[in-house]
Design an enzyme around this catalytic site. Structure first.
Site, PDB file in Angstrom:
ATOM      1  N   ASP A  35      39.256 -31.927 -57.215  1.00 24.97           N
ATOM      2  CA  ASP A  35      38.078 -31.397 -57.426  1.00 24.97           C
ATOM      3  C   ASP A  35      38.004 -30.416 -58.684  1.00 24.97           C
ATOM      4  O   ASP A  35      36.748 -30.153 -59.025  1.00 24.97           O
ATOM      5  CB  ASP A  35      38.245 -29.828 -56.464  1.00 24.97           C
ATOM      6  CG  ASP A  35      38.216 -30.313 -54.985  1.00 24.97           C
ATOM      7  OD1 ASP A  35      38.044 -31.504 -54.830  1.00 24.97           O
ATOM      8  OD2 ASP A  35      38.173 -29.616 -54.108  1.00 24.97           O
ATOM      9  N   TYR A  38      36.284 -32.650 -60.938  1.00 28.84           N
ATOM     10  CA  TYR A  38      34.770 -32.918 -60.546  1.00 28.84           C
ATOM     11  C   TYR A  38      34.029 -31.622 -61.175  1.00 28.84           C
ATOM     12  O   TYR A  38      32.963 -31.851 -61.839  1.00 28.84           O
ATOM     13  CB  TYR A  38      34.708 -33.041 -59.079  1.00 28.84           C
ATOM     14  CG  TYR A  38      33.091 -32.932 -58.572  1.00 28.84           C
ATOM     15  CD1 TYR A  38      32.535 -34.196 -58.359  1.00 28.84           C
ATOM     16  CD2 TYR A  38      32.646 -31.697 -58.258  1.00 28.84           C
ATOM     17  CE1 TYR A  38      31.057 -33.917 -57.937  1.00 28.84           C
ATOM     18  CE2 TYR A  38      31.317 -31.603 -57.731  1.00 28.84           C
ATOM     19  CZ  TYR A  38      30.591 -32.713 -57.671  1.00 28.84           C
ATOM     20  OH  TYR A  38      29.380 -32.767 -57.249  1.00 28.84           O
ATOM     21  N   GLU A 115      25.677 -45.346 -30.754  1.00 25.05           N
ATOM     22  CA  GLU A 115      25.794 -44.196 -31.868  1.00 25.05           C
ATOM     23  C   GLU A 115      26.194 -43.013 -31.281  1.00 25.05           C
ATOM     24  O   GLU A 115      25.493 -42.699 -30.278  1.00 25.05           O
ATOM     25  CB  GLU A 115      24.734 -44.238 -32.787  1.00 25.05           C
ATOM     26  CG  GLU A 115      24.080 -45.494 -33.449  1.00 25.05           C
ATOM     27  CD  GLU A 115      22.751 -45.380 -34.128  1.00 25.05           C
ATOM     28  OE1 GLU A 115      22.354 -44.443 -33.983  1.00 25.05           O
ATOM     29  OE2 GLU A 115      22.329 -46.553 -34.652  1.00 25.05           O
ATOM     30  N   LYS A 117      25.309 -39.325 -30.372  1.00 26.34           N
ATOM     31  CA  LYS A 117      24.109 -38.468 -30.488  1.00 26.34           C
ATOM     32  C   LYS A 117      24.626 -37.139 -30.986  1.00 26.34           C
ATOM     33  O   LYS A 117      24.956 -36.357 -30.069  1.00 26.34           O
ATOM     34  CB  LYS A 117      23.395 -38.426 -29.036  1.00 26.34           C
ATOM     35  CG  LYS A 117      22.183 -37.545 -29.114  1.00 26.34           C
ATOM     36  CD  LYS A 117      21.350 -37.752 -27.776  1.00 26.34           C
ATOM     37  CE  LYS A 117      19.966 -37.199 -27.980  1.00 26.34           C
ATOM     38  NZ  LYS A 117      19.974 -35.813 -28.217  1.00 26.34           N
ATOM     39  N   ASP A 119      24.682 -33.455 -32.255  1.00 26.96           N
ATOM     40  CA  ASP A 119      23.895 -32.323 -32.145  1.00 26.96           C
ATOM     41  C   ASP A 119      23.550 -31.452 -33.321  1.00 26.96           C
ATOM     42  O   ASP A 119      24.249 -30.786 -33.843  1.00 26.96           O
ATOM     43  CB  ASP A 119      24.586 -31.463 -31.233  1.00 26.96           C
ATOM     44  CG  ASP A 119      23.772 -30.651 -30.317  1.00 26.96           C
ATOM     45  OD1 ASP A 119      22.349 -30.768 -30.409  1.00 26.96           O
ATOM     46  OD2 ASP A 119      24.266 -29.661 -29.428  1.00 26.96           O
ATOM     47  N   TYR A 226      20.538 -42.260 -38.928  1.00 21.15           N
ATOM     48  CA  TYR A 226      20.455 -43.259 -37.828  1.00 21.15           C
ATOM     49  C   TYR A 226      19.392 -44.308 -37.693  1.00 21.15           C
ATOM     50  O   TYR A 226      19.328 -44.934 -36.746  1.00 21.15           O
ATOM     51  CB  TYR A 226      20.631 -42.626 -36.516  1.00 21.15           C
ATOM     52  CG  TYR A 226      19.692 -41.435 -36.179  1.00 21.15           C
ATOM     53  CD1 TYR A 226      18.347 -41.809 -36.104  1.00 21.15           C
ATOM     54  CD2 TYR A 226      19.821 -40.052 -36.257  1.00 21.15           C
ATOM     55  CE1 TYR A 226      17.363 -40.835 -35.836  1.00 21.15           C
ATOM     56  CE2 TYR A 226      18.918 -39.095 -36.180  1.00 21.15           C
ATOM     57  CZ  TYR A 226      17.646 -39.638 -35.927  1.00 21.15           C
ATOM     58  OH  TYR A 226      16.651 -38.572 -35.624  1.00 21.15           O
ATOM     59  N   LYS A 291      20.935 -48.562 -28.271  1.00 17.29           N
ATOM     60  CA  LYS A 291      19.512 -48.998 -28.945  1.00 17.29           C
ATOM     61  C   LYS A 291      19.631 -50.532 -28.988  1.00 17.29           C
ATOM     62  O   LYS A 291      20.621 -51.021 -29.221  1.00 17.29           O
ATOM     63  CB  LYS A 291      19.156 -48.790 -30.498  1.00 17.29           C
ATOM     64  CG  LYS A 291      19.356 -47.054 -30.796  1.00 17.29           C
ATOM     65  CD  LYS A 291      19.436 -46.890 -32.321  1.00 17.29           C
ATOM     66  CE  LYS A 291      19.263 -45.322 -32.386  1.00 17.29           C
ATOM     67  NZ  LYS A 291      19.534 -44.919 -33.801  1.00 17.29           N
ATOM     68  N   LYS A 315      24.184 -39.493 -21.783  1.00 18.07           N
ATOM     69  CA  LYS A 315      24.743 -38.205 -22.079  1.00 18.07           C
ATOM     70  C   LYS A 315      26.128 -38.246 -21.743  1.00 18.07           C
ATOM     71  O   LYS A 315      26.685 -38.707 -20.804  1.00 18.07           O
ATOM     72  CB  LYS A 315      23.961 -36.940 -21.124  1.00 18.07           C
ATOM     73  CG  LYS A 315      22.605 -36.714 -21.725  1.00 18.07           C
ATOM     74  CD  LYS A 315      22.707 -36.424 -23.167  1.00 18.07           C
ATOM     75  CE  LYS A 315      21.343 -35.646 -23.793  1.00 18.07           C
ATOM     76  NZ  LYS A 315      21.081 -34.217 -23.389  1.00 18.07           N
ATOM     77  N   CYS A 409      21.303   4.735 -16.442  1.00 22.99           N
ATOM     78  CA  CYS A 409      21.886   3.909 -17.543  1.00 22.99           C
ATOM     79  C   CYS A 409      23.435   4.161 -17.629  1.00 22.99           C
ATOM     80  O   CYS A 409      23.959   5.342 -17.635  1.00 22.99           O
ATOM     81  CB  CYS A 409      21.345   4.548 -19.070  1.00 22.99           C
ATOM     82  SG  CYS A 409      22.018   3.792 -20.470  1.00 22.99           S
ATOM     83  N   CYS A 412      24.123   6.598 -20.916  1.00 19.41           N
ATOM     84  CA  CYS A 412      23.750   7.722 -21.168  1.00 19.41           C
ATOM     85  C   CYS A 412      23.269   8.562 -19.603  1.00 19.41           C
ATOM     86  O   CYS A 412      23.012   9.655 -19.532  1.00 19.41           O
ATOM     87  CB  CYS A 412      22.771   8.115 -22.094  1.00 19.41           C
ATOM     88  SG  CYS A 412      21.075   7.269 -21.304  1.00 19.41           S
ATOM     89  N   CYS A 427      16.415   1.373 -20.223  1.00 21.52           N
ATOM     90  CA  CYS A 427      16.853   2.621 -20.281  1.00 21.52           C
ATOM     91  C   CYS A 427      15.516   3.473 -20.754  1.00 21.52           C
ATOM     92  O   CYS A 427      15.271   3.042 -21.980  1.00 21.52           O
ATOM     93  CB  CYS A 427      18.096   2.772 -21.130  1.00 21.52           C
ATOM     94  SG  CYS A 427      18.322   4.648 -21.539  1.00 21.52           S
ATOM     95  N   CYS A 432      19.281   7.388 -26.194  1.00 24.75           N
ATOM     96  CA  CYS A 432      20.349   6.538 -25.668  1.00 24.75           C
ATOM     97  C   CYS A 432      21.267   6.381 -26.550  1.00 24.75           C
ATOM     98  O   CYS A 432      20.944   5.569 -27.451  1.00 24.75           O
ATOM     99  CB  CYS A 432      19.934   5.717 -24.719  1.00 24.75           C
ATOM    100  SG  CYS A 432      21.494   4.774 -23.978  1.00 24.75           S
TER     101      CYS A 432
HETATM  102  S1  IVH Z   1      17.564 -42.381 -32.506  1.00 23.69           S
HETATM  103  C1  IVH Z   1      13.201 -43.016 -31.148  1.00 23.69           C
HETATM  104  N1  IVH Z   1      19.897 -42.126 -32.989  1.00 23.69           N
HETATM  105  O1  IVH Z   1      18.311 -37.085 -30.693  1.00 23.69           O
HETATM  106  C2  IVH Z   1      14.548 -43.043 -31.542  1.00 23.69           C
HETATM  107  N2  IVH Z   1      18.375 -40.225 -32.464  1.00 23.69           N
HETATM  108  O2  IVH Z   1      16.247 -37.135 -28.379  1.00 23.69           O
HETATM  109  C3  IVH Z   1      15.145 -41.560 -31.834  1.00 23.69           C
HETATM  110  N3  IVH Z   1      19.888 -38.053 -32.288  1.00 23.69           N
HETATM  111  O3  IVH Z   1      15.276 -36.226 -32.360  1.00 23.69           O
HETATM  112  C4  IVH Z   1      16.126 -41.292 -32.506  1.00 23.69           C
HETATM  113  N4  IVH Z   1      21.786 -38.572 -33.168  1.00 23.69           N
HETATM  114  O4  IVH Z   1      17.509 -35.685 -33.441  1.00 23.69           O
HETATM  115  C5  IVH Z   1      18.716 -41.458 -32.769  1.00 23.69           C
HETATM  116  N5  IVH Z   1      22.276 -41.649 -33.557  1.00 23.69           N
HETATM  117  C6  IVH Z   1      21.036 -41.148 -32.975  1.00 23.69           C
HETATM  118  C7  IVH Z   1      21.108 -39.753 -32.908  1.00 23.69           C
HETATM  119  C8  IVH Z   1      19.834 -39.274 -32.666  1.00 23.69           C
HETATM  120  C9  IVH Z   1      21.082 -37.735 -32.573  1.00 23.69           C
HETATM  121  C10 IVH Z   1      18.717 -36.798 -32.024  1.00 23.69           C
HETATM  122  C11 IVH Z   1      17.563 -37.070 -33.020  1.00 23.69           C
HETATM  123  C12 IVH Z   1      16.493 -37.311 -32.147  1.00 23.69           C
HETATM  124  C13 IVH Z   1      16.866 -36.906 -30.688  1.00 23.69           C
HETATM  125  C14 IVH Z   1      16.213 -37.595 -29.485  1.00 23.69           C
END
Ligand code: IVH
Length: 676
Positions: A35, A38, A115, A117, A119, A226, A291, A315, A409, A412, A427, A432
């Site tokens: 670091d 860098y 892949e 998904k 969040d 992605y 996909k 999911k 309440c 109070c 309330c 209060c």
């Molecule tokens: S593909 C049409 N790949 O999920 C293809 N989405 O519900 C749509 N997301 O808005 C996206 N990881 O924010 C894709 N590896 C991934 C993802 C991903 C997270 C989210 C993305 C998208 C939402 C779709």
């Protein structure tokens, strides 16, 4: 004399070296230097650029932080919409999706790519001639917000790409806050007594949508790319898998867990493995995206209205547990709302011990038929505040008690009411103590007076010590008083008082918002500040004057009038004034009204605009010297026509009043707004 050519060459060299190490560190997670080394390189580069600002380029690694705050985000049209994904919650649903695709493709077998998904929030990054030019949020899929400055602070996003990249293209990915960063951010916020982010997605979205990019820069945001949005001027690989490898070679960060499968049962195995391992991942993921690998087949399968047929989100199961609901507690909020919460027998759910859960209001508790004493199913989605899903009816003993909001309440003892059409009980006592404390917390919060260093805990300590009974008391604190609080060091006492002092000059809109008038959020505060120029003028306004502002209805007008009528509030405003808090608009804001660009013009809005809410339109027009009204007359200069316009459009046409669509209206505002 210094050889300018050599300096330029050295700057370019340093950039290349720094970019290489950024890539190793942020995209590959495998640094090659320390670091300190860098930092040394960055320091040299900064120094050379400071001496030769003519050589600063927008893709220099020094340009990632510190651009001046923007007023608001501009809208960005997505040339290709950003779609969402359909969900599958079981193997059967995944298999059904696969079968549909197989049928459509005439029984041809096809490879799949899996892949995580992640969040976070989806962004689109556009590169033109090797440079990152735009970074945008997904928005509604068709239009997002331009958050380029903020995205540039994310080290794993390349600011430039190698020459072999196409001349114009867009990549898409998910910006996220890793679990560790999220935890740390919340720990810091808790220490400062600030409101906690409910989950990493909110924290990421909040961080990336900061108007001041130096705040984004402080959050350890990251990205996984992605996919490709669109490309011009170059052919690209013909499978998703190859595209991802190719994007990686261009310097983009790709999720290392990405897996190529040749059949649906391989995808199922992958899902099962991930369900086991995902708690150990450094980021939050709520499922697996599957996909079809071949781009030709993706195109053949095509899209439905909002979702592609060639991909699906499979999911992960929610993390649930069961425990006993011991009691329902109540917090009294700033506006007097009674907020119920569940007190649970502590239970371990997905590695985290849960003792409390959110309950929203009485109706919600009754709708789910949750009773005190029930065994309940609790659910934790990632780092989100846990929720009660349902009671386990089979385990009822008959001893359980139905919960009702108290009629007095809990803090109070005053009467509780539930105003018609509202879900929350309140309330009725404006004095209060619980409300008073919540009001102080609101006053110091971000968006309000933003008093850094005075967080929720400190508010509570000041309140309990009797040092701050109302918001104005903050401005009368002495060093001794602050130092007298538990765990208050010299330096922090100084910082606290300094931050309070600095807040005396906040813009009028923030002061109005900070006062916590019921129903007056940030947008309305902005509108009121623009129309009344001082707290005194606002306090004097009667119902009629307030109602003459087109977006203010009787509920808000009543609340404002009632607020300024209360003796307690009058006293607080007097105390704020005496302490030197600015209760007027800044001088600089007061350009002579007749000199403003839209002076003398009257605007009426009909229908819904995509980029503004109604109060925002009014505030913008007003800020530029124009007038916003609700009725179309011969005096009206323009009628701004949004989606689903009302009868005002017909009236404008009848009277021959000019109309503007949203784009034209935006142009008019932009022409008249200084870019500085
Ligand atoms: S593909 C049409 N790949 O999920 C293809 N989405 O519900 C749509 N997301 O808005 C996206 N990881 O924010 C894709 N590896 C991934 C993802 C991903 C997270 C989210 C993305 C998208 C939402 C779709």
């Amino acid at each position: 004399m210094e050889d300018v050519g050599k300096v330029k060459q050295r700057i370019e060299e340093l950039r290349e070296i720094v970019n290489h190490h950024n890539y190793c560190y942020y995209a590959l997670d495998s640094p090659e230097i320390s670091d300190a080394e860098y930092d040394g390189l960055m320091r040299d580069l900064r120094q050379l650029e400071a001496d030769h600002p003519e050589f600063i380029t927008p893709d220099s690694p020094t340009q990632r932080v510190g651009a001046p705050p923007v007023e608001a985000f501009a809208a960005v049209e997505h040339p290709e919409p950003l779609l969402s994904l359909a969900n599958a919650f079981s193997y059967e649903e995944l298999a059904a999706w696969h079968k549909r695709a197989t049928n459509l493709l005439g029984e041809r077998g096809f490879d799949l790519v899996c892949e995580p998904k992640v969040d976070g929030l989806a962004v689109a990054l556009t590169y033109v001639d090797g440079l990152l030019v735009t970074g945008a949020t997904r928005g509604d899929g068709y239009r997002g917000e331009n958050i380029t400055q903020n995205l540039k602070t994310i080290r794993s996003i390349p600011l430039s790409v190698p020459k072999e990249a196409p001349p114009r293209f867009e990549v898409r990915g998910e910006v996220f806050l890793p679990k560790a960063g999220f935890r740390k951010l919340n720990e810091e916020r808790a220490k400062e007594g600030l409101a906690l982010f409910a989950n990493p997605r909110n924290a990421a979205a909040g961080s990336v949508r900061q108007l001041d990019s130096s705040i984004s820069a402080k959050r350890p945001l990251d990205i996984f790319i992605y996919g490709l949005g669109w490309v011009e001027g170059k052919t690209v690989p013909d499978t998703h898998w190859e595209i991802m490898l190719w994007l990686k070679s261009l310097g983009f960060k790709i999720n290392p867990s990405i897996t190529l499968c040749h059949a649906i049962d391989e995808a199922e195995e992958c899902h099962q493995r991930w369900v086991e391992s995902r708690e150990d991942w450094p980021y939050e993921a709520d499922g697996m995206v599957v996909k079809t690998n071949s781009i030709a087949l993706q195109q053949e399968l095509g899209n439905m209205a909002h979702e592609p047929r060639w991909a699906i989100a499979y999911k992960f199961p929610a993390i649930q547990g069961t425990t006993r609901l011991l009691d329902i507690g109540i917090n009294v909020g700033r506006t007097g709302s009674l907020n119920p919460y569940a007190v649970l027998e502590p239970v371990r759910v997905g590695g985290v011990v849960i003792g409390r859960a959110a309950l929203h209001n009485e109706e919600d508790i009754h709708r789910k038929d949750i009773r005190i004493g029930d065994v309940v199913v609790v659910q934790r989605a990632g780092e989100v505040i846990p929720e009660i899903v349902s009671p386990v009816l089979g385990r009822r003993t008959g001893e359980e008690k139905v919960f009702y909001m108290p009629s007095r309440c809990p803090v109070c003892g005053s009467e509780i009411i539930k105003p018609e059409g509202e879900t929350m009980h309140r309330c009725t006592n404006a004095a209060c103590p619980s409300q008073a404390l919540e009001r102080i917390k609101h006053f110091v919060s971000r968006g309000a007076m933003d008093i850094d260093g005075v967080g929720e805990k400190l508010c509570q300590a000041l309140f309990e010590a009797g040092l701050a009974r109302d918001v104005a008391d903050l401005y009368y604190l002495s060093r001794e008083q602050v130092l007298g609080l538990e765990k208050m060091a010299d330096k922090s006492a100084y910082n606290v008082l300094d931050a309070i002092e600095k807040s005396k000059n906040r813009p009028l809109a923030r002061v109005i918002f900070a006062l916590g008038i019921l129903h007056v959020g940030e947008e309305y505060a902005e509108l009121l500040a623009g129309n009344f120029s001082s707290i005194d003028n606002l306090a004097k306004a009667n119902q009629e004057e307030l109602l003459s502002l087109p977006s203010i209805g009787p509920k808000i007008a009543d609340s404002i009038v009632a607020f300024f009528r209360q003796e307690g509030n009058k006293r607080i405003i007097g105390k704020l004034r005496k302490a030197g808090v600015r209760l007027e608009r800044e001088k600089a804001e007061e350009v002579k009204p007749e000199e403003l660009p839209l002076a003398g013009l009257e605007f009426v809005l009909t229908g819904k605009l995509e980029s503004f809410t109604r109060p925002e339109v009014e505030a913008r027009v007003k800020a530029l010297g124009g007038k916003a009204s609700s009725d179309v007359t011969r005096k009206t200069s323009y009628v701004v026509v949004g989606a689903d316009p009302g009868s005002k459009l017909a009236k404008a046409q009848k009277l021959g009043v000019k109309t503007l669509n949203e784009k034209e209206f935006l142009q008019l505002l932009d022409q008249n707004t200084s870019p500085f």
